[in-house]
Design an enzyme around this catalytic site. Structure first.
Site, PDB file in Angstrom:
ATOM      1  N   ASP A  13       0.856  -1.183   0.000  1.00 49.62           N
ATOM      2  CA  ASP A  13       0.000   0.000   0.000  1.00 49.62           C
ATOM      3  C   ASP A  13       0.894   1.235   0.000  1.00 49.62           C
ATOM      4  O   ASP A  13       1.704   1.423   0.905  1.00 49.62           O
ATOM      5  CB  ASP A  13      -0.898  -0.030   1.247  1.00 49.62           C
ATOM      6  CG  ASP A  13      -1.971   1.045   1.204  1.00 49.62           C
ATOM      7  OD1 ASP A  13      -1.976   1.862   0.253  1.00 49.62           O
ATOM      8  OD2 ASP A  13      -2.803   1.063   2.131  1.00 49.62           O
ATOM      9  N   ASP A 111      -3.338   2.435  -5.725  1.00 55.38           N
ATOM     10  CA  ASP A 111      -2.061   2.378  -5.006  1.00 55.38           C
ATOM     11  C   ASP A 111      -1.929   1.166  -4.092  1.00 55.38           C
ATOM     12  O   ASP A 111      -1.160   1.183  -3.144  1.00 55.38           O
ATOM     13  CB  ASP A 111      -1.851   3.670  -4.208  1.00 55.38           C
ATOM     14  CG  ASP A 111      -2.740   3.739  -2.984  1.00 55.38           C
ATOM     15  OD1 ASP A 111      -3.851   3.191  -3.038  1.00 55.38           O
ATOM     16  OD2 ASP A 111      -2.312   4.320  -1.978  1.00 55.38           O
ATOM     17  N   GLU A 112      -2.681   0.112  -4.373  1.00 59.09           N
ATOM     18  CA  GLU A 112      -2.650  -1.054  -3.495  1.00 59.09           C
ATOM     19  C   GLU A 112      -2.705  -2.338  -4.300  1.00 59.09           C
ATOM     20  O   GLU A 112      -3.458  -2.415  -5.272  1.00 59.09           O
ATOM     21  CB  GLU A 112      -3.931  -1.074  -2.661  1.00 59.09           C
ATOM     22  CG  GLU A 112      -3.860  -0.500  -1.296  1.00 59.09           C
ATOM     23  CD  GLU A 112      -5.263  -0.570  -0.708  1.00 59.09           C
ATOM     24  OE1 GLU A 112      -5.543  -1.519   0.033  1.00 59.09           O
ATOM     25  OE2 GLU A 112      -6.074   0.315  -1.026  1.00 59.09           O
TER      26      GLU A 112
HETATM   27 MG   LIG Z   1      -2.414   3.989   0.125  1.00 55.34          MG
END
Ligand SMILES: [Mg+2]
Length: 418
Positions: A13, A111-112
């Site tokens: 993350d 973003d993960e």
């Molecule tokens: Mg994040």
């Protein structure tokens, strides 16, 4: 599940992704509170905060907060509008990095991502070394920081990365999943929404451990099927696989003619054009596939597909064109006219290291000689697709293959179209 092989699931993350990119791109934003979101207009702006840098979070600013409230909390922060295309391109870069650690990467947001690294220990070492290498690679290539959680399943890995933010690394030892989360607030349980947490709280459960120790029957009575799921998650049990879901399984292009078409050579020319467009799209998306299929719809709407699978993935125009032509020439349409033709490519694979040699071997195979693109490249061995992509980048999408120029195509083939 005991007899099953222990899995190594990694959750990556990125930390304060949008605002970190702004700080990476603009040196003057570094170490300052940065708020990405709507225009604050001196505190009278509408809309919300999309992301806040850690410096901004110290003022109590967080994402989804009204931008006017953020402005009141910290008027001196840097307020910037989101640049989604930039964030998406950084995201793509990060996913490429992650794919080097496992072929099984499931991106769950910009973003993960989850990685299933089971069986890679021999290459990467123990979990903490693996997590460190992932963080380090991301930092080296993008300067951004990520938090990484490792566990034997997705929900624990996700909780672990959340617990160690920012720039953290946390491994839950296998077999200790339940203990790892028992003292956490129910809010941390991945899979329990706000409403569920509220009703659990009203039943007197405050920690994940409270739910873990509760009776399954009671939970099932209150929450139905979801109750059993909650109980399992609270006990650190989660067998969901890391799936490449969301990623496409095939890519295709097709053309429906304005009227049904008789002429083989016209259809072949259309297949040429479709190959060109499709493979260009594939190269932009970075996709290569082993299976090439053609779709043919005849007058009267009967639809057929024919495919062929190679030993190696491709996305070059010549190969995909010659395969589609071959499939088309072997298809017996019983003198019926054609209403639609299409090409699709599937079976996206990992590119073997020796791909180039095989690619060269295949190139000579039944390629219809219309234009010597190598000659256009002016240099032997220049990849014509790469050249075309470069020209399009320089001069725009109107740049095309000479074979598609209308006068040339009519003169050479003697067609006036269909
Ligand atoms: Mg994040």
């Amino acid at each position: 599940m005991n007899e099953k092989r222990k899995r190594i699931i990694v959750h990556v993350d990125m930390d304060a992704f949008y605002s970190s990119i702004e700080q990476m791109d603009r040196a003057e934003y570094r170490n300052r509170p940065v708020v990405v979101g709507a225009d604050p207009r001196g505190g009278r702006g509408r809309g919300v905060v999309s992301a806040a840098s850690y410096e901004a979070r110290k003022y109590g600013i967080h994402s989804a907060m009204p931008i006017s409230q953020a402005y009141r909390l910290c008027p001196e922060a840097v307020y910037v509008r989101p640049r989604m295309r930039r964030y998406e391109s950084v995201s793509k870069h990060i996913m490429k990095i992650l794919e080097q650690f496992s072929p099984l990467v499931e991106q769950i947001s910009i973003d993960e991502a989850f990685l299933d690294c089971t069986g890679t220990e021999a290459l990467t070492g123990p979990e903490n070394i693996l997590a460190m290498s992932i963080k380090e690679r991301i930092r080296q290539e993008t300067t951004l920081t990520a938090s990484v959680g490792v566990a034997s399943n997705k929900s624990i890995a996700k909780i672990a990365s959340e617990l160690c933010k920012p720039d953290g690394l946390l491994v839950c030892p296998s077999g200790e999943e339940g203990k790892f989360i028992e003292n956490l607030s129910l809010k941390c349980l991945w899979g329990a929404g706000e409403k569920t947490v509220k009703s659990l709280n009203s039943l007197g459960y405050t920690t994940i451990g409270d739910v873990a120790k509760s009776s399954r029957a009671v939970l099932e009575k209150i929450f139905g099927k979801h109750g059993l799921k909650l109980w399992r998650l609270a006990n650190g049990i989660d067998e969901r696989p890391v799936k490449k879901e969301g990623s496409r399984k095939s890519i295709g292009e097709e053309i429906t003619f304005s009227r049904d078409v008789e002429s083989d050579s016209y259809i072949e020319h259309v297949l040429f054009r479709i190959s060109d467009r499709l493979t260009r799209k594939m190269r932009i998306l970075g996709l290569k596939g082993r299976t090439v299929s053609i779709k043919i719809r005849l007058q009267g709407f009967e639809t057929f597909t024919r495919s062929r699978t190679l030993d190696f993935p491709v996305n070059d125009m010549k190969t995909i064109r010659s395969m589609s032509l071959e499939l088309f020439r072997h298809f017996d349409r019983n003198d019926k006219k054609v209403r639609l033709v299409g090409i699709s490519v599937s079976n996206f694979g990992v590119k073997p290291a020796h791909i180039n040699e095989q690619f060269e071997l295949f190139r000579g195979d039944r390629i219809e000689n219309s234009m010597n693109e190598e000659k256009i490249a002016g240099q032997r061995g220049t990849d014509p697709d790469a050249l075309l992509d470069k020209m399009k980048k320089l001069y725009g999408e109107k740049v095309t293959r000479a074979a598609f120029l209308p006068n040339l195509y009519e003169k050479e083939r003697g067609w006036g179209g269909d």
